[in-house]
Design an enzyme around this catalytic site. Structure first.
Site, PDB file in Angstrom:
ATOM      1  N   ALA A 123     -20.679  57.500 -18.062  1.00  0.00           N
ATOM      2  CA  ALA A 123     -21.019  57.176 -19.445  1.00  0.00           C
ATOM      3  C   ALA A 123     -22.210  56.228 -19.484  1.00  0.00           C
ATOM      4  O   ALA A 123     -22.842  55.954 -18.466  1.00  0.00           O
ATOM      5  CB  ALA A 123     -19.806  56.570 -20.153  1.00  0.00           C
TER       6      ALA A 123
ATOM      7  N   ASP B  70     -15.972  52.806 -31.662  1.00  0.00           N
ATOM      8  CA  ASP B  70     -16.746  53.816 -30.933  1.00  0.00           C
ATOM      9  C   ASP B  70     -15.867  55.022 -30.615  1.00  0.00           C
ATOM     10  O   ASP B  70     -15.709  55.403 -29.446  1.00  0.00           O
ATOM     11  CB  ASP B  70     -17.293  53.191 -29.640  1.00  0.00           C
ATOM     12  CG  ASP B  70     -18.378  54.050 -28.993  1.00  0.00           C
ATOM     13  OD1 ASP B  70     -18.964  54.896 -29.698  1.00  0.00           O
ATOM     14  OD2 ASP B  70     -18.619  53.890 -27.789  1.00  0.00           O
TER      15      ASP B  70
ATOM     16  N   GLY C 151     -21.007  52.743 -17.673  1.00  0.00           N
ATOM     17  CA  GLY C 151     -20.287  52.772 -16.401  1.00  0.00           C
ATOM     18  C   GLY C 151     -19.873  54.175 -16.035  1.00  0.00           C
ATOM     19  O   GLY C 151     -20.214  55.144 -16.719  1.00  0.00           O
TER      20      GLY C 151
ATOM     21  N   LYS D  50     -12.774  52.198 -13.585  1.00  0.00           N
ATOM     22  CA  LYS D  50     -14.022  52.160 -14.344  1.00  0.00           C
ATOM     23  C   LYS D  50     -14.940  51.101 -13.734  1.00  0.00           C
ATOM     24  O   LYS D  50     -14.571  49.927 -13.644  1.00  0.00           O
ATOM     25  CB  LYS D  50     -13.705  51.827 -15.804  1.00  0.00           C
ATOM     26  CG  LYS D  50     -14.852  51.951 -16.768  1.00  0.00           C
ATOM     27  CD  LYS D  50     -14.329  51.742 -18.189  1.00  0.00           C
ATOM     28  CE  LYS D  50     -15.433  51.781 -19.211  1.00  0.00           C
ATOM     29  NZ  LYS D  50     -14.916  51.562 -20.576  1.00  0.00           N
TER      30      LYS D  50
END
Length: 581
Positions: free
Chosen positions: A133, A287, A136, A152
Site C-alpha cells: 500500500a 479511509d 507500507g 505490516k
C-alpha cells in the site's frame, strides 16, 4: 518528527528552497506531459485507442509521486460516478497493488524494531509481501504460538516525502484558494493541516493499534462487523502484527457471488456501521476504501487499517443528528442553524436569504437512488450557493466527507441502484424511537411536535420506516416508549398526546386505529400486555400520581373554557420545551 508541525516544516524547507523547487517542477512536468498526451490523442482522433495507455500512465504518475498522491488516487478509485471506467480500473490497483520495497529491507526493519530475528518471532512468513500500500506492505505469517497473523511493515524514509508534499500543498493553498469553488479556500490551509496531522498519526503503528482496539470495543455488540486483534508483543511504531482476516475485497464480485453473499446486505452493513461511527460513537474510519474493507464467507464486514481515524465531540454528534432530523422534516430554517453550529457558516451570518436556497438544493434530493443522491450531485447544486453565500468547509469535515464519499462510491460499485436512504432512514428512525439517551428523546419530541401540535403522520412515517429494517423489533420499542411516557421526563409529550387525542372536543380514534393497523402484525395482545406490565413495573408512586390529571382529561372532555386553558398550557409548555432544546 513524531507529530505534524506545520511551522517547523515551513522553517525547514524555507532554508532549503531548492528541494521545494525541484519537487514542484517534477510534479508539474509529469502532469503537464499527461495532459498534453490526452490533447494529442484528441487532435489525432485516437482517444479510444490510447485510453488504456493513458489510464496506466496516470497510475504510474501517482505511484512515482509517492504516498500523498497515491491517497488521492485511492479516493478517486472509489468514485465510478466521477471517473470513467478505464481510468477507474487502473486507479483501483493503487489500493493494494503498488510496487513493494525489497523484502530484505522490510525484514531488517522488523528485526530492528522488535529486537529479535525473524526466525525467533515467526514459525513461518511469506518470502514476498502479499499486498503493498501507500505507507507500507503486508506479509502473511504464523507466530511460534500458532496464530496466523498479518505483519505490516512501514516503508522506509517516509517523512521526507510526506513533509515536502505537505509543505507544497500548504504553500499552494495560499494562491489557489481564490480559484476554488465552494469557498474551500476559506480555510484550505487548515484542511491541509488536518490531513497532515492524520498522515503523521497513520505512520505511527502503535497509534493504529490503539485505534483498532477502540473501534472493536465500539462494535463489540455487532456480529456483522469484524475487527482484527492486535498482537502488542510483536508490534512497534513501524511494525504492526495483527490477526489474519480470511476474506476478500468488497469489489471482488466473483468471490461475493461464489460465496452466495447478498450485495445489498453488505452495503447495509457498511452504511449502518458508518452511521453508527458518526452519530453514536463519533469515532470514525476516515479511509474506508475497498483495500481496507473485506467480506468474510459468513457475511461479516471486516475493517482493517485504522491509521486514519477521527473523533467527533458529543456536541457535534448531537448537531449531526439534529441536521438529519431537520432534513427529514424539511425544516430548512433549523437546518441552516445547524450549519452554523457545525462551522459551515459563521455565527454572524444572516441565514434568512440562505433558507430558500437550501430548500431548492435539498428539497428533492432525498428521494433519489444512490447514483443520483451523491456528493457530486449535491456539490454541483451547491456551487452557485457557495459563490453567493459565505459557506466554508470546516477542517474536520474534510475527513468526514472523504469517509462518506468513499463509502458512497463503494455502494455504487456493488450496486448502482441501491438506495442509501432505504438503510439510513430506518437506522435514524430506530434510534429516535428507542431514544436510548435524553438527547435523542428530545429530538424525537422535536420530530413529533410542530407548533405545539402532535404530528400523527410523522409518527406513522417513523414506525413505517423503522419497520422496513429487519433488525427492528417494535415490542421493546413500545415498552421503552411507554416507560418514557409514564416517566416524569415524558410529562410534556404525555400532555401533548392527551391534547391531540381529545383535540376539537372529540376522541381521535382514527389516528390510533391507523397506528394499530401498522403494528398489529408484529404484536400479539398478550405481548402488548406484558410490555405494558413491564413499563408499569418501573413506574414509581410519584409517577403514578402525576398521571392522574392526564387520565382525568380523557374521562372528562374539556369545556370551551378548559380548552382555552389547555391551549394556554400547551403554548406555555411549548415555550418551555423549546427553551430546553
Amino acid at each position: 518528527m513524531r507529530r505534524y508541525d506545520s511551522a517547523a516544516i515551513t522553517r525547514y524547507y524555507r532554508l532549503r528552497p531548492w528541494r521545494a523547487i525541484w519537487r514542484t517542477v517534477s510534479i508539474l512536468w509529469q502532469f503537464i506531459g499527461f495532459l498534453l498526451g490526452l490533447k494529442w490523442d484528441d487532435w489525432t482522433q485516437q482517444s479510444e485507442t490510447y485510453k488504456p495507455k493513458r489510464a496506466a500512465q496516470l497510475r504510474h504518475i501517482l505511484t512515482r509521486l509517492g504516498p500523498t498522491y497515491i491517497k488521492v488516487g485511492q479516493a478517486l478509485s472509489t468514485r465510478p460516478d466521477l471517473v470513467r471506467k478505464d481510468f477507474l480500473d487502473e486507479l483501483t490497483k493503487l489500493q493494494d497493488q503498488l510496487p513493494p520495497f525489497p523484502t530484505p529491507i522490510a525484514f531488517a526493519i522488523v528485526e530492528q524494531e522488535l529486537d529479535r530475528t525473524i526466525d525467533e518471532i515467526y514459525a513461518e512468513i511469506t518470502p514476498q509481501p502479499i499486498a503493498a500500500a501507500s505507507l507500507g506492505q503486508v506479509y502473511r505469517a504464523r507466530l511460534k504460538t500458532g496464530q496466523e497473523v498479518a505483519v505490516k511493515v512501514q516503508r522506509p524514509n517516509l517523512l521526507p516525502t510526506l513533509t515536502l508534499d505537505l509543505y507544497l500543498m500548504r504553500w499552494a493553498s495560499g494562491w489557489l484558494a481564490p480559484l476554488l469553488p465552494l469557498n474551500l479556500g476559506h480555510n484550505l490551509a487548515l484542511i491541509v493541516d488536518e490531513f497532515g496531522t492524520k498522515l503523521f498519526e497513520e505512520i505511527d503503528y502503535l497509534n493504529e493499534g490503539r485505534n483498532a482496539e477502540k473501534f472493536a470495543a465500539n462494535f463489540a455488540d455487532d456480529p456483522t462487523v469484524k475487527v482484527p486483534s492486535i498482537y502488542w508483543r510483536y508490534s512497534s511504531q513501524h511494525v504492526l502484527t495483527l490477526e489474519w482476516i480470511n476474506g476478500f475485497k468488497l469489489t471482488d464480485m466473483q468471490k461475493i457471488r461464489e460465496s452466495n453473499l447478498d450485495q445489498d446486505a453488505l452495503i447495509e452493513i457498511g452504511v449502518t456501521s458508518g452511521l453508527r461511527q458518526l452519530l453514536e460513537y463519533g469515532f470514525f474510519h476516515a479511509d474506508p476504501h475497498p483495500g481496507n474493507l473485506f467480506a468474510t464467507a459468513d457475511g461479516q464486514m471486516a475493517y482493517i487499517d485504522f491509521g486514519m481515524m477521527d473523533q467527533l465531540s458529543q456536541e457535534m454528534k448531537e448537531t449531526l443528528v439534529d441536521a438529519v432530523v431537520h432534513l427529514i422534516n424539511k425544516d430548512y430554517v433549523e437546518l441552516a442553524k445547524d450549519f452554523v453550529k457545525l462551522g459551515f457558516l459563521t455565527p454572524d451570518t444572516d441565514i434568512q436569504p440562505i433558507v430558500p436556497a437550501l430548500e431548492t438544493v435539498l428539497g428533492n434530493a432525498l428521494g433519489q437512488n444512490v447514483r443520483d443522491f451523491n456528493f457530486k450531485t449535491i456539490t454541483d447544486q451547491f456551487a452557485t450557493l457557495m459563490y453567493n453565500y459565505p459557506f466554508r468547509l470546516p477542517a474536520q469535515f474534510a475527513l468526514i466527507i472523504r469517509s462518506l464519499v468513499t463509502q458512497e462510491g463503494l455502494a455504487l460499485s456493488l450496486n448502482p441502484d441501491f438506495r442509501i436512504v432505504d438503510v439510513a432512514y430506518p437506522y435514524i428512525a430506530r434510534r429516535l424511537l428507542t431514544g436510548e439517551s435524553p438527547a435523542l428523546r428530545r429530538r424525537l419530541i422535536e420530530v413529533l411536535l410542530k407548533d405545539g401540535k402532535f404530528q400523527w403522520q410523522r409518527l406513522e412515517n417513523l414506525i413505517s420506516i423503522a419497520r422496513s429494517d429487519d433488525h427492528f423489533d417494535i415490542l421493546p420499542t413500545a415498552q421503552l416508549g411507554l416507560q418514557y411516557l409514564l416517566s416524569e421526563e415524558g410529562h410534556y409529550l404525555r400532555q401533548q398526546l392527551i391534547l391531540a387525542l381529545i383535540e376539537n372536543d372529540r376522541l381521535h380514534t382514527e389516528e390510533v386505529q391507523r397506528l394499530w393497523n401498522l403494528i398489529k402484525d408484529d404484536i400479539k395482545p398478550a405481548q402488548l400486555f406484558n410490555a405494558a406490565i413491564g413499563a408499569l413495573t418501573d413506574l414509581s408512586a410519584a409517577g403514578a400520581t402525576s398521571l392522574l390529571p392526564s387520565v382525568a382529561a380523557l374521562i372528562k372532555p374539556p369545556s370551551h373554557q378548559s380548552k382555552a386553558q389547555s391551549k394556554a398550557q400547551s403554548t406555555s409548555a411549548t415555550r418551555l420545551n423549546h427553551s430546553s432544546l
